[in-house]
Design a protein around this motif. Structure first.
Motif, short mmCIF file in Angstrom:
data_model
loop_
_atom_site.label_atom_id
_atom_site.label_comp_id
_atom_site.label_asym_id
_atom_site.label_seq_id
_atom_site.Cartn_x
_atom_site.Cartn_y
_atom_site.Cartn_z
N ILE A 155 0.84 -1.05 0.12
CA ILE A 155 0.13 0.10 0.05
C ILE A 155 0.95 1.30 -0.02
O ILE A 155 0.60 2.22 -0.89
N GLU A 183 3.70 1.54 -1.39
CA GLU A 183 4.00 1.98 -2.66
C GLU A 183 3.32 2.02 -3.75
O GLU A 183 3.44 2.08 -4.88
N ASP A 184 1.86 2.02 -3.40
CA ASP A 184 0.90 2.30 -4.40
C ASP A 184 0.92 1.41 -5.51
O ASP A 184 0.66 1.54 -6.70
N ARG A 185 1.18 -0.11 -5.21
CA ARG A 185 1.29 -0.93 -6.09
C ARG A 185 -0.38 -1.33 -6.79
O ARG A 185 -0.28 -1.82 -8.00
N GLY A 204 -3.15 0.74 -6.76
CA GLY A 204 -4.00 1.98 -7.07
C GLY A 204 -5.09 2.36 -5.99
O GLY A 204 -4.68 1.91 -4.85
N ARG A 205 -5.66 3.38 -6.05
CA ARG A 205 -6.63 3.81 -5.03
C ARG A 205 -7.49 2.84 -4.27
O ARG A 205 -8.15 1.82 -5.05
N CYS A 251 -5.63 1.41 5.90
CA CYS A 251 -6.69 2.04 5.22
C CYS A 251 -6.76 3.67 5.55
O CYS A 251 -7.53 4.37 4.87
N ASN A 278 -10.39 9.02 3.04
CA ASN A 278 -9.90 8.93 1.77
C ASN A 278 -10.95 8.82 0.63
O ASN A 278 -10.50 8.87 -0.53
N PHE A 330 -8.95 -2.42 -4.17
CA PHE A 330 -8.34 -1.20 -4.57
C PHE A 330 -8.86 -1.32 -6.32
O PHE A 330 -9.47 -2.19 -6.82
#
Length: 344
Positions: free
Chosen positions: A142, A144-146, A148-149, A198, A230, A254
């Motif tokens: 998470i 590293e944003d592997r 997505g949102r 989260c 978020n 995600f």
């Protein structure tokens, strides 16, 4: 500070049912962490505990705090006995590692955090689920944003606790001793893990009840809708009325993948068709035996706390991060009691 061999020196306060994994963890860390002493008011039970694990019995809490070698105290008492113990440690300049929860109420938890801040001592709170291998793998992904949102979250804690031998114990499941029921005593671990992965919850709509399976003062079943800061949405259910008890699960949806943590195991399915697995075989204390889980997660957290003290940084699970889950629990109960949506 520290002992003659340069090991981190710790004192343990409280030696009841929840102390076993801590004791095993401290035994495994003996090369780097020295237990200077253990204190419990009941001398017979204290001596039995110390004999079982090879620790020294302390004559008093004051004697432990007066030891110049002492770096920190590990506090394992019930929540209603915490505030004075932490305040005394803070005044003595000793760092504090607390078993969850911080205290019974958000206001009391805030006072404890403030007292440690004012004394410039570190405050850590035991949330060992963060230290599972699968949890750490997902946290890194998470960060590293592997995938997505984050869009949706689903948390289920389907545990079981019997009336006889558990809720029949004096004080168990009461506001005066525990501060509440399934939320603050059992599901708090999963709620803290959810928040760490989260982010903050901004609003809740909840129902909390006591089922006819238990005779207790506080709740043994909670269901709620969650709105995250978020923009993600979620749902949670937590209970100790699900015989014989099953593993807790947290699913994060995600934009590019779905990740499910089931106890200590993680499965990620990506939109590209890949499946990623990480974790370990373990029980999670979901059934009648609340201590049916390994001690290595506790060992990892205690070691990380000692490292944080020595590096003069905040521990990964601190008093301030713990206040987030206390705020969430207070909002969930407030929403149920007031039969309305509550913003945090």
């Amino acid at each position: 500070m520290s002992d003659e061999q340069g090991r981190f020196a710790i004192g343990v306060i409280g030696a009841g049912m929840g102390a076993k994994p801590h004791a095993l963890a401290l035994q495994s860390l003996a090369d780097s962490i020295n237990v200077l002493g253990v204190y419990r008011r009941n001398r017979t039970e204290l001596d039995s505990f110390c004999a079982a694990y090879g620790f020294a019995a302390a004559e008093s809490y004051q004697a432990l705090l007066a030891d110049p070698r002492l770096d920190a105290v590990l506090v394992l008492t019930p929540p209603n006995a915490r505030e004075d113990i932490v305040a005394a440690a803070a005044r003595a300049g000793k760092h504090v590692l607390l078993e969850k929860p911080v205290e019974r109420s958000l206001a009391a938890a805030e006072r404890i955090v403030a007292s440690c801040d004012a004394a410039d001592v570190k405050l850590g709170v035991i949330f060992q689920h963060r230290f599972r291998r699968a949890s750490k793998f997902l946290a890194e992904a998470i960060a590293e944003d592997r995938f997505g949102r984050l869009e949706a979250v689903h948390l289920v804690v389907p545990w079981w606790r019997p009336q006889q031998g558990y809720y029949d114990q004096p004080g168990r499941g009461t506001v005066a001793q525990d501060g509440g029921g399934v939320l603050i005593t059992q599901a708090i671990h999963s709620l803290d893990l959810m928040l760490s992965l989260c982010g903050e919850v901004s609003a809740v709509t909840a129902m909390a009840r006591t089922t006819r399976l238990h005779q207790m003062e506080t709740e043994d079943f909670v269901a709620a809708g969650l709105e995250f800061a978020n923009g993600a949405v979620g749902a949670m259910m937590a209970t100790t009325a699900n015989f014989p008890g099953g593993p807790e699960s947290l699913t994060l949806n995600f934009a590019e993948a779905s990740a499910t943590l089931t106890a200590g195991n993680l499965t990620i399915q990506t939109r590209a068709g890949d499946t990623i697995s990480e974790g370990e075989a373990s029980q999670g204390g979901s059934g009648a035996d609340p201590m049916a889980f390994p001690f290595d997660w506790h060992a990892a957290q205690i070691a990380e706390f000692a490292e944080a003290v020595r590096q003069n940084r905040e521990p990964q699970s601190s008093g301030h991060t713990a206040l987030r889950v206390h705020r969430l629990i207070e909002a969930l109960m407030g929403s149920s009691n007031q039969a309305r949506r509550v913003r945090i």
